[in-house]
Design a protein around this motif. Structure first.
Motif, PDB file in Angstrom:
ATOM      1  N   VAL A  82      34.465  98.317  27.372  1.00 48.55           N
ATOM      2  CA  VAL A  82      35.196  98.504  26.123  1.00 48.55           C
ATOM      3  C   VAL A  82      36.313  98.354  26.861  1.00 48.55           C
ATOM      4  N   SER A  83      37.852  97.838  26.033  1.00 47.44           N
ATOM      5  CA  SER A  83      39.224  97.042  26.569  1.00 47.44           C
ATOM      6  C   SER A  83      40.498  97.476  25.275  1.00 47.44           C
ATOM      7  N   ASP A  84      41.220  97.762  25.640  1.00 44.91           N
ATOM      8  CA  ASP A  84      42.810  98.667  24.527  1.00 44.91           C
ATOM      9  C   ASP A  84      41.860  99.031  23.662  1.00 44.91           C
ATOM     10  N   ILE A  85      41.855 100.572  24.413  1.00 45.04           N
ATOM     11  CA  ILE A  85      41.602 101.486  22.822  1.00 45.04           C
ATOM     12  C   ILE A  85      42.741 102.011  22.301  1.00 45.04           C
ATOM     13  N   HIS A  86      44.130 102.186  22.562  1.00 45.34           N
ATOM     14  CA  HIS A  86      45.606 102.295  22.967  1.00 45.34           C
ATOM     15  C   HIS A  86      45.052 103.425  21.312  1.00 45.34           C
ATOM     16  N   SER A  87      44.431 104.690  22.595  1.00 46.05           N
ATOM     17  CA  SER A  87      45.320 105.694  21.739  1.00 46.05           C
ATOM     18  C   SER A  87      44.255 106.256  19.912  1.00 46.05           C
ATOM     19  N   HIS A  88      43.629 105.119  20.264  1.00 49.18           N
ATOM     20  CA  HIS A  88      42.652 105.045  18.857  1.00 49.18           C
ATOM     21  C   HIS A  88      41.624 105.485  19.686  1.00 49.18           C
ATOM     22  N   LEU A  89      41.159 106.798  19.625  1.00 48.65           N
ATOM     23  CA  LEU A  89      40.066 107.758  19.326  1.00 48.65           C
ATOM     24  C   LEU A  89      39.049 107.915  18.621  1.00 48.65           C
ATOM     25  N   ASP A  90      39.265 107.885  17.153  1.00 54.48           N
ATOM     26  CA  ASP A  90      38.341 108.248  16.425  1.00 54.48           C
ATOM     27  C   ASP A  90      37.744 106.846  16.018  1.00 54.48           C
ATOM     28  N   ARG A  91      38.344 105.492  16.548  1.00 54.95           N
ATOM     29  CA  ARG A  91      37.547 104.530  16.101  1.00 54.95           C
ATOM     30  C   ARG A  91      36.812 103.837  17.507  1.00 54.95           C
ATOM     31  N   PHE A  92      37.389 104.619  18.977  1.00 51.61           N
ATOM     32  CA  PHE A  92      37.035 104.168  19.837  1.00 51.61           C
ATOM     33  C   PHE A  92      34.660 105.166  19.891  1.00 51.61           C
ATOM     34  N   LYS A  93      35.093 106.305  19.570  1.00 52.67           N
ATOM     35  CA  LYS A  93      34.249 107.256  19.049  1.00 52.67           C
ATOM     36  C   LYS A  93      32.964 106.877  17.560  1.00 52.67           C
ATOM     37  N   GLN A  94      33.463 106.162  17.397  1.00 55.78           N
ATOM     38  CA  GLN A  94      32.724 105.752  16.228  1.00 55.78           C
ATOM     39  C   GLN A  94      31.896 104.216  16.906  1.00 55.78           C
ATOM     40  N   LEU A  95      32.694 103.356  17.859  1.00 60.61           N
ATOM     41  CA  LEU A  95      31.944 102.149  18.125  1.00 60.61           C
ATOM     42  C   LEU A  95      30.909 102.949  19.864  1.00 60.61           C
ATOM     43  N   LEU A  96      30.976 103.912  19.867  1.00 56.21           N
ATOM     44  CA  LEU A  96      29.996 104.274  21.105  1.00 56.21           C
ATOM     45  C   LEU A  96      28.756 104.652  19.999  1.00 56.21           C
ATOM     46  N   LYS A  97      29.204 105.394  18.864  1.00 58.29           N
ATOM     47  CA  LYS A  97      28.205 106.110  18.494  1.00 58.29           C
ATOM     48  C   LYS A  97      27.338 105.043  17.397  1.00 58.29           C
ATOM     49  N   GLU A  98      27.687 103.463  17.284  1.00 54.87           N
ATOM     50  CA  GLU A  98      27.360 102.738  16.624  1.00 54.87           C
ATOM     51  C   GLU A  98      26.281 101.860  17.421  1.00 54.87           C
ATOM     52  N   ALA A  99      27.731 101.373  19.285  1.00 54.19           N
ATOM     53  CA  ALA A  99      26.777 101.000  19.799  1.00 54.19           C
ATOM     54  C   ALA A  99      25.442 101.237  20.650  1.00 54.19           C
ATOM     55  N   ARG A 100      25.383 102.605  20.071  1.00 57.77           N
ATOM     56  CA  ARG A 100      24.294 103.679  20.851  1.00 57.77           C
ATOM     57  C   ARG A 100      24.128 103.985  22.188  1.00 57.77           C
ATOM     58  N   TYR A 101      25.257 104.146  22.181  1.00 57.21           N
ATOM     59  CA  TYR A 101      26.150 104.587  23.660  1.00 57.21           C
ATOM     60  C   TYR A 101      24.778 105.783  24.020  1.00 57.21           C
ATOM     61  N   THR A 102      24.555 106.212  25.311  1.00 58.56           N
ATOM     62  CA  THR A 102      23.510 107.322  25.806  1.00 58.56           C
ATOM     63  C   THR A 102      24.107 106.818  27.202  1.00 58.56           C
ATOM     64  N   THR A 103      24.204 108.879  28.074  1.00 58.86           N
ATOM     65  CA  THR A 103      25.009 108.374  29.487  1.00 58.86           C
ATOM     66  C   THR A 103      23.606 108.227  30.112  1.00 58.86           C
ATOM     67  N   GLN A 104      22.329 107.311  30.042  1.00 61.25           N
ATOM     68  CA  GLN A 104      21.832 106.406  30.557  1.00 61.25           C
ATOM     69  C   GLN A 104      22.031 104.740  30.629  1.00 61.25           C
ATOM     70  N   ASP A 105      23.591 104.506  29.802  1.00 60.98           N
ATOM     71  CA  ASP A 105      23.937 103.315  29.679  1.00 60.98           C
ATOM     72  C   ASP A 105      25.011 103.265  30.635  1.00 60.98           C
ATOM     73  N   TYR A 106      25.485 101.713  31.537  1.00 62.08           N
ATOM     74  CA  TYR A 106      26.855 102.281  31.719  1.00 62.08           C
ATOM     75  C   TYR A 106      28.217 102.039  31.288  1.00 62.08           C
ATOM     76  N   LEU A 107      29.208 102.729  31.081  1.00 63.38           N
ATOM     77  CA  LEU A 107      30.290 102.634  30.373  1.00 63.38           C
ATOM     78  C   LEU A 107      31.318 102.448  31.219  1.00 63.38           C
ATOM     79  N   ILE A 108      32.639 101.284  30.872  1.00 58.09           N
ATOM     80  CA  ILE A 108      33.267 100.852  31.480  1.00 58.09           C
ATOM     81  C   ILE A 108      34.578 100.439  30.358  1.00 58.09           C
ATOM     82  N   ILE A 109      35.597 100.672  30.723  1.00 57.30           N
ATOM     83  CA  ILE A 109      36.714 101.081  30.021  1.00 57.30           C
ATOM     84  C   ILE A 109      38.018 100.132  30.620  1.00 57.30           C
TER      85      ILE A 109
END
Length: 369
Positions: A20-47
């Motif tokens: 994910v890039s360029d979140i630009h302080s839109h934390l709520d949108r970022f949290k929603q994105l992680l939820k919909e992408a079904r992120y878990t701690t088994q995934d790698y996540l790069i900002i």
């Protein structure tokens, strides 16, 4: 002090990685994105940089990224130009006046502004040097975190970096500005045999006659651009690039969030297909040739393109007229009971998104769900 640091990451296959890039302080949108992408701690996540500024949750976003990294060693956060600029404004004594200018003209609602508001500081009374010192002391933890961030993350399959790299084998030997501010990367390309994933420039900039914020994959050049314009574009989305390697095949998927109200079409409306015209960055200056009640016929100064622009998207600055942001004069055919996203209601017309098609219809065809 911020320094260039390139890191290599050995990922065992199979794996799943979300970028994910360029979140630009839109934390709520970022949290929603992680939820919909079904992120878990088994995934790698790069900002991929630019997680601060241009939104209202800058400090909260930094803290949340720190929280994610505490929960998983598979979370990596990279430096972007906004983090670099913010660090310089706060830490460089010679930029105290620039910090004040930034607060008044550009950085409203950003990280510095959050501290000014929390501490009830008066920009008219406080000396710039004192103001900068207070902000620096208040944000020391966050600034230390920003200074600790790597410039790039490289794996066997891909390289993540905020803006791009030089088209040469020793690309690592370049100034920091090349990695976080480069604007011609999509044009110049690179010489690596792996994919290079970047943010920095909204993908809509690369489309001549349409507004489109999706992840842009150039498989020939091996460049993947993922900035959906959040915090920068009037019409935007936050993208997630999902990379999967099952041990044999490398696949790319994408998901996005775009929180806009949904309306329903009340009856059919057919529009004859015509050539679309787009106003886009950086050519926003226009000349008004004919003004009408809803739209004005205009010429884009730097391209000589002619199009009708909704009057609400035209503003005057220093005796020159400009279009507010990326804009398209497309009118959309709609059908009864279709659902559309509404960007905005302007007089007798609505700016909508129908299945990623952006354009105008009369607002009377809409009813809110």
């Amino acid at each position: 002090m911020i320094e260039i640091r390139h890191e290599k990451l050995n990922i065992e296959k199979p794996y799943r990685c979300i970028v994910v890039s360029d979140i630009h302080s839109h934390l709520d949108r970022f949290k929603q994105l992680l939820k919909e992408a079904r992120y878990t701690t088994q995934d790698y996540l790069i900002i991929d940089g630019d997680f601060v500024e241009k939104g209202t949750q800058a400090i909260e976003t930094v803290h949340y990224l720190q929280y994610l990294q505490q929960k998983s060693q598979r979370v990596y956060v990279l430096l972007g130009n906004c983090e670099y600029a913010l660090d310089a404004l706060i830490n460089d004594d010679d930029l105290c006046q620039e910090m004040l200018h930034y607060l008044r003209k550009i950085g409203k609602s950003g990280m510095i502004d959050q501290i000014v508001s929390r501490k009830h500081l008066d920009l008219k009374k406080e000396k710039p040097q004192i103001l900068q010192k207070i902000v620096r002391e208040s944000l020391q933890e966050e600034l230390n975190y920003i200074a600790s961030l790597p410039t790039s993350i490289e794996t066997d399959d891909f390289l993540c970096i905020h803006a791009g790299i030089e088209n040469k084998n020793d690309w690592q030997n370049a100034p920091l500005s090349s990695f976080i501010e480069k604007r011609d990367f999509q044009k110049v390309g690179h010489c690596l045999k792996k994919y290079v994933i970047v943010g920095h420039l909204p993908t809509s900039n690369f489309y001549q006659n349409q507004i489109k914020n999706d992840v842009l994959m150039d498989f020939d050049k091996k460049i993947i651009s993922i900035d959906g314009g959040t915090g920068v574009k009037f019409i935007s989305q936050l993208n997630a690039l999902i990379i999967e390697n099952d041990g044999k095949n490398l696949t790319f998927k994408n998901h996005f969030v775009q929180p806009l109200p949904i309306y329903r079409i009340k009856q059919d409306k057919f529009v004859e297909n015509k050539e679309n015209h787009k106003v886009s960055w950086p050519n926003f200056e226009i000349e008004i040739l004919e003004k009408r009640e809803e739209f004005s016929f205009c010429k884009v100064i730097h391209t000589n393109q002619m199009l009708w622009i909704k009057n609400e998207f035209i503003y005057l600055k220093n005796k020159h007229f400009y279009c507010l942001d990326d804009y398209i004069d497309h009118f959309i055919t709609v059908h009864e009971n279709e659902d559309v996203k509404v960007i905005g209601l302007y007089g007798k017309f609505a700016y909508i998104i129908k299945n990623k098609e952006i354009g105008w219809i009369e607002s009377g065809y809409l009813e809110k769900i």
